[in-house]
Write a protein that holds these residues in place. Structure first.
Motif, short mmCIF file in Angstrom:
data_model
loop_
_atom_site.label_atom_id
_atom_site.label_comp_id
_atom_site.label_asym_id
_atom_site.label_seq_id
_atom_site.Cartn_x
_atom_site.Cartn_y
_atom_site.Cartn_z
N ALA A 1 0.82 -1.22 0.00
CA ALA A 1 0.00 0.00 0.00
C ALA A 1 0.85 1.27 0.00
CB ALA A 1 -0.97 -0.01 1.18
N PRO A 2 1.91 1.36 0.84
CA PRO A 2 2.76 2.56 0.77
C PRO A 2 3.38 2.77 -0.60
CG PRO A 2 3.20 1.37 2.80
CD PRO A 2 2.30 0.49 1.97
N LEU A 3 3.83 1.68 -1.23
CA LEU A 3 4.42 1.82 -2.56
C LEU A 3 3.36 2.20 -3.58
CD1 LEU A 3 6.76 1.66 -4.49
CD2 LEU A 3 6.50 -0.83 -4.57
N GLY A 4 2.17 1.61 -3.47
CA GLY A 4 1.08 1.98 -4.37
C GLY A 4 0.74 3.46 -4.25
N THR A 5 0.78 3.97 -3.02
CA THR A 5 0.49 5.39 -2.79
C THR A 5 1.50 6.29 -3.49
OG1 THR A 5 -0.49 4.86 -0.64
CG2 THR A 5 0.16 7.15 -1.00
N LEU A 6 2.79 5.94 -3.35
CA LEU A 6 3.83 6.76 -3.99
C LEU A 6 3.74 6.68 -5.51
CD1 LEU A 6 6.95 6.08 -1.72
CD2 LEU A 6 5.36 8.00 -1.66
N LEU A 7 3.43 5.51 -6.04
CA LEU A 7 3.31 5.37 -7.49
C LEU A 7 2.11 6.15 -8.02
CD1 LEU A 7 4.20 1.58 -7.81
CD2 LEU A 7 5.62 3.52 -8.47
N ASP B 1 -1.09 2.20 -13.55
CA ASP B 1 -1.31 0.76 -13.65
C ASP B 1 -0.52 0.01 -12.57
OD1 ASP B 1 -2.57 -1.38 -15.45
OD2 ASP B 1 -0.50 -2.08 -15.27
N GLU B 2 0.73 0.40 -12.37
CA GLU B 2 1.54 -0.28 -11.36
C GLU B 2 1.02 0.03 -9.96
OE1 GLU B 2 6.23 -1.17 -10.30
OE2 GLU B 2 5.71 0.65 -11.40
N ALA B 3 0.58 1.27 -9.75
CA ALA B 3 0.00 1.62 -8.45
C ALA B 3 -1.22 0.74 -8.17
CB ALA B 3 -0.39 3.09 -8.43
N GLY B 4 -2.07 0.59 -9.19
CA GLY B 4 -3.25 -0.25 -9.03
C GLY B 4 -2.91 -1.68 -8.70
N SER B 5 -1.86 -2.20 -9.32
CA SER B 5 -1.48 -3.59 -9.07
C SER B 5 -1.02 -3.79 -7.63
CB SER B 5 -0.38 -4.03 -10.04
OG SER B 5 0.85 -3.39 -9.75
N PHE B 6 -0.35 -2.79 -7.06
CA PHE B 6 0.10 -2.93 -5.67
C PHE B 6 -1.06 -2.81 -4.69
CE2 PHE B 6 4.45 -2.22 -7.28
CZ PHE B 6 5.05 -3.32 -6.66
N PHE B 7 -2.03 -1.95 -4.99
CA PHE B 7 -3.21 -1.89 -4.13
C PHE B 7 -4.00 -3.20 -4.22
CE2 PHE B 7 -2.90 2.90 -4.59
CZ PHE B 7 -2.55 3.11 -3.26
N ALA B 8 -4.05 -3.77 -5.41
CA ALA B 8 -4.73 -5.06 -5.58
C ALA B 8 -4.02 -6.15 -4.79
CB ALA B 8 -4.81 -5.43 -7.06
#
Length: 484
Positions: free
Chosen positions: A333-339, A346-353
């Motif tokens: 989630a922290p990485l998804g937030t920064l992305l 797309d990459e942010a979404g994949s990390f939240f998923a």
């Protein structure tokens, strides 16, 4: 990098080794009847012209080994043993040889030496105890317990064996039994480091931090170079909220062994909690320097860099964590937030998923993933993802209605209605963000700003939506609007 339990056991073996070796080492002796004083010439009081030269005594190999080990030259000490002692080694000698091998990291060879020592003298309690600790190092606590109980069957007052047995019981969460064993061991030998450390650990488990600190202090008073006493007293001080003293103890532990990376990691975490972010960052960098394959310092470093607004560096550190430990879901989630804040939708979404896959009750990750795919212009992927997961979201929750809003363009009014009826202000604030972010993409800037300002003003620390709302507002004030 060795974990704490392994290194602690090696330290105990090393202390035992020095004590045994000191007993074996002897001073160089003079051949009987030979004087080291030059005789006087009879009747003159002057040194005689012809005097016998004292025979040069061979250097005691045990003393050599003791000096080399103390100087950290374990390899040279092993060579002295092999050249001067091994050929005619006694059972006691082989036990010492095994301890030397442990100190040099040659664990399998050490086990063979301990077994050979026992073969020569099955009653060698020291060899049996060393073998028990070796099995503990190897993770075979069942075999370790067998050896320890064998020792205690013949020598019920063996304090070291009692203490080692107490450690096994403590690891098995049998705190009351462990406490009794450590108490018995201390009654037999007040100076037993392992027994007092174990008793202190029991007190820590009981959250009796004051008494635990006293036990560790007693060890430090008698053995000021025993690193683990400082580490555990630091933990006790943290339990007492004496954070300055806790940091001082970790600094002392680092001074004793500057190459032990976990101490920098522990001090860094403590410094983060004390708000000393730059000092903590230095500790995590040092931990990485000492052990670049440990993912923990990278994770903590990423968090600090994130807090300091150094987004690119934080992302790089998070990626390093994933390189070393791909399933460390705490950073998804922290990485998804920064992305998200870098428009890498797309990459942010994949990390939240991925975050949702590890935490099925955090439905905000579903919304964030769907929103990211949508912001990236991939409405098909967003729709398929939300359609698949919508049945898993409770229908009576706001998450469900906001997910439908992201799925269905005409669901605005219903979503706004349900949000307005929500009594939980935090939930209401969070859900407004998803409306606002969608309105940014639709270029409905005035309405988006209204909701974003409300989210920003009412957010609480750690709220992902609040942080992203602040970023969205900053982007709207820039010359071009991102994500449209």
């Amino acid at each position: 990098m060795m974990n704490r339990n392994i290194l602690f056991s090696i330290c105990l073996l090393f202390f035992l080794f020095l004590m045994i070796l000191a007993g074996c080492a002897t001073k160089a002796t003079v051949k009987p009847g030979t004087s080291l004083v030059t005789p006087e010439k009879p009747g003159t009081g002057e040194p005689g012209a012809e005097q016998p030269v004292p025979e040069k005594q061979p250097e005691d190999p045990y003393r050599q080994i003791e000096e080399l080990v103390t100087a950290g030259e374990t390899g040279k000490a092993l060579r002295v043993f092999e050249n001067s002692i091994k050929e005619k080694a006694t059972s006691e000698d082989l036990s010492l040889f095994g301890l030397l091998l442990v100190s040099d990291g040659k664990f399998e060879e050490a086990k063979a030496a301990f077994l050979e020592s026992l073969a020569l003298d099955p009653g060698n309690t020291e060899a049996l105890y060393n073998l028990a600790l070796y099995e503990g190092l190897s993770g075979d606590t069942k075999k370790q317990e067998e050896y320890l109980r064998s020792i205690l069957a013949g020598d019920p007052e063996n304090a070291d064996a009692q203490a080692a047995l107490g450690e096994i019981l403590l690891d098995r969460k049998k705190t009351a039994d462990a406490k009794q064993v450590f108490t018995d061991a201390l009654a037999l030998d007040q100076g037993s480091i392992s027994a007092r450390m174990g008793y202190g650990s029991v007190l820590m488990a009981e959250k009796n931090f004051m008494e635990a600190a006293k036990e560790f202090s007693a060890i430090i008073a008698g053995s000021p170079d025993f690193m683990f006493a400082y580490i555990d007293r630091s933990r006790a001080y943290q339990g007492l909220e004496k954070f300055g003293e806790a940091e001082t103890d970790l600094t002392a532990a680092i001074a004793i062994d500057p190459g032990y990376a976990w101490n920098y990691l522990d001090r860094g975490r403590l410094r983060v909690n004390r708000g000393k972010l730059y000092d903590a960052l230095g500790d995590f960098d040092k931990a990485i320097e000492l052990d670049e394959d440990n993912f923990f310092p990278y994770a903590y470093k990423a968090g600090i860099l994130d807090d300091l607004g150094r987004v690119d560096e934080a992302v790089a550190a998070y990626r390093k964590v994933l390189e070393l430990r791909g399933d460390y879901y705490f950073i998804y989630a922290p990485l998804g937030t920064l992305l998200y804040m870098r428009n890498q939708w797309d990459e942010a979404g994949s990390f939240f998923a991925k975050a949702y896959e590890f935490d099925k009750q955090s439905f905000e990750f579903v919304l964030l993933a769907g929103l990211c795919y949508k912001r990236g212009g991939n409405n098909t992927k967003s729709g398929e993802y939300l359609t698949k997961l919508l049945p898993t979201i409770p229908r009576e929750s706001l998450y469900y209605h906001v997910a439908r809003f992201l799925l269905e363009p005409g669901y605005d009014n219903q979503a706004i209605y349900y949000i307005s009826k929500e009594k939980d202000e935090n939930m209401k604030t969070r859900m407004l963000f998803y409306l606002a972010a969608s309105y940014v993409q639709q270029n409905r800037i005035s309405l988006a700003q209204t909701y974003l300002l409300e989210v920003k003003d009412k957010s609480f620390p750690g709220m992902i939506e609040g942080r992203l709302a602040e970023w969205e507002l900053a982007e709207l004030q820039s010359p071009s609007i991102s994500g449209n």
